[in-house]
Design a protein around this motif. Structure first.
Motif, PDB file in Angstrom:
ATOM      1  N   TYR A  78     -77.950  56.137  17.883  1.00 37.12           N
ATOM      2  CA  TYR A  78     -77.348  54.799  17.928  1.00 37.12           C
ATOM      3  C   TYR A  78     -78.080  53.964  18.975  1.00 37.12           C
ATOM      4  N   HIS A  87     -69.220  49.697  21.920  1.00 39.61           N
ATOM      5  CA  HIS A  87     -68.360  49.488  20.755  1.00 39.61           C
ATOM      6  C   HIS A  87     -68.416  48.035  20.286  1.00 39.61           C
ATOM      7  N   ALA A  90     -71.870  47.653  18.553  1.00 41.56           N
ATOM      8  CA  ALA A  90     -71.856  48.338  17.268  1.00 41.56           C
ATOM      9  C   ALA A  90     -71.145  47.513  16.198  1.00 41.56           C
ATOM     10  N   LYS A  91     -70.047  46.859  16.585  1.00 35.69           N
ATOM     11  CA  LYS A  91     -69.335  46.008  15.625  1.00 35.69           C
ATOM     12  C   LYS A  91     -70.164  44.795  15.242  1.00 35.69           C
ATOM     13  N   PRO A  96     -71.431  51.119  13.109  1.00 33.04           N
ATOM     14  CA  PRO A  96     -70.346  51.849  13.779  1.00 33.04           C
ATOM     15  C   PRO A  96     -70.788  53.211  14.287  1.00 33.04           C
ATOM     16  N   ILE A  97     -70.331  53.540  15.479  1.00 32.60           N
ATOM     17  CA  ILE A  97     -70.695  54.806  16.114  1.00 32.60           C
ATOM     18  C   ILE A  97     -69.756  55.904  15.613  1.00 32.60           C
ATOM     19  N   GLU A  98     -70.335  56.948  15.047  1.00 30.57           N
ATOM     20  CA  GLU A  98     -69.567  58.067  14.510  1.00 30.57           C
ATOM     21  C   GLU A  98     -69.994  59.346  15.223  1.00 30.57           C
ATOM     22  N   LEU A 128     -66.556  53.930  22.481  1.00 24.63           N
ATOM     23  CA  LEU A 128     -67.626  54.004  21.492  1.00 24.63           C
ATOM     24  C   LEU A 128     -67.201  53.392  20.158  1.00 24.63           C
ATOM     25  N   ASN A 129     -65.918  53.492  19.863  1.00 25.09           N
ATOM     26  CA  ASN A 129     -65.358  52.824  18.680  1.00 25.09           C
ATOM     27  C   ASN A 129     -63.889  52.551  18.980  1.00 25.09           C
ATOM     28  N   ASP A 130     -63.097  52.279  17.970  1.00 28.42           N
ATOM     29  CA  ASP A 130     -61.697  51.885  18.207  1.00 28.42           C
ATOM     30  C   ASP A 130     -60.836  53.026  18.726  1.00 28.42           C
ATOM     31  N   THR A 131     -61.266  54.259  18.555  1.00 33.36           N
ATOM     32  CA  THR A 131     -60.407  55.393  18.915  1.00 33.36           C
ATOM     33  C   THR A 131     -61.046  56.370  19.892  1.00 33.36           C
ATOM     34  N   ASP A 133     -64.134  57.430  23.052  1.00 35.84           N
ATOM     35  CA  ASP A 133     -65.006  56.945  24.113  1.00 35.84           C
ATOM     36  C   ASP A 133     -65.981  58.044  24.514  1.00 35.84           C
TER      37      ASP A 133
END
Length: 244
Positions: A78, A87, A90-91, A96-98, A128-131, A133
């Protein structure tokens, strides 16, 4: 998840406090011990277009000191262009970071190297995303953590909160490094002493501020910083380096 005998996650008390420098020092020391080490920066925010490709300075620094050459897309799956919170970048960039992709890349790297140094992004709790870190990333990789404490005003509070966050996720704190960010910090020796008495992990060294005049190139700065560090207390560290 299988890992090499030497594998470490480099975390920091904040951003811009020397994670890349210390991760590069780890790679430098592993190379000196005769270990083929790979550097991984799974998430990097801030890149510029050079020589026909996107480059991030931190990712490039790890690659320069690693003994194992990796494709950039494997070492940094990424690579975000905007120098902002990952995050958010990424948006904005629709990338999006997975975490599963990062784990897959790590496993592929681990199969190629005798050691892996993974550098986090920002502080230990950067989203890193909505849920998830970076703490979730470190926990799922399950690697011993090397904590870089940036010596500046507020360092004690930042360091102790970060060590609590590392422990809360069941991760071993393998050691910590004091890195001088503010050379004019008052009572720096007392600050390091206060941390050493409160952090239940070995102090691996205290790196002073290295001026560009004393070490003008990036390679020289890492070599100069490495002289202040002793990684032999880290778990899995090679005990019988080859003679030179």
């Amino acid at each position: 998840m299988n890992s090499p005998a030497c594998a470490y996650f480099v975390a920091g008390t904040d951003t811009e406090i020397g994670k890349t420098l210390i991760a590069s020092c780890l790679l430098h020391a592993l190379a000196a011990a005769g270990v083929a080490a790979a550097g991984m920066k799974p998430v990097a925010a801030g890149a510029e277009w050079r020589d026909g490709a996107w480059h991030n300075d931190d990712a490039d620094a790890l690659a320069a000191h690693a003994g194992v050459s990796l494709p950039p897309a494997l070492a940094t799956p990424y690579l975000l262009h905007q120098p902002t919170a990952p995050h958010i970048a990424a948006k904005l960039e629709n990338h999006p970071i997975e975490l599963p992709l990062i784990f897959e890349c790590y496993q592929r790297i681990a199969a190629l190297a005798g050691a892996v140094v993974v550098e986090g992004v920002g502080g230990f709790r950067v989203p890193l995303n909505d849920t998830m870190d970076t703490a979730d990333l470190a926990r799922q990789l399950g690697l011993p953590v090397v904590l870089v404490v940036g010596l500046r005003l507020g360092a004690i509070n930042h360091a102790l909160l970060t060590t609590e966050a590392i422990a809360a996720r069941g991760l071993p704190l393998a050691g910590w490094v004091a890195n001088t960010v503010d050379p004019d910090l008052l009572n720096s020796e007392a600050t390091v002493a206060a941390l050493a008495s409160r952090i239940d992990a070995p102090l691996l060294g205290w790196v002073p501020r290295i001026s560009a005049g004393s070490a003008p190139t990036a390679i020289e700065r890492v070599a100069a910083a490495a002289r202040y560090l002793n990684f032999s207390k880290l778990p899995g560290w090679p005990t019988n380096p080859p003679s030179i």
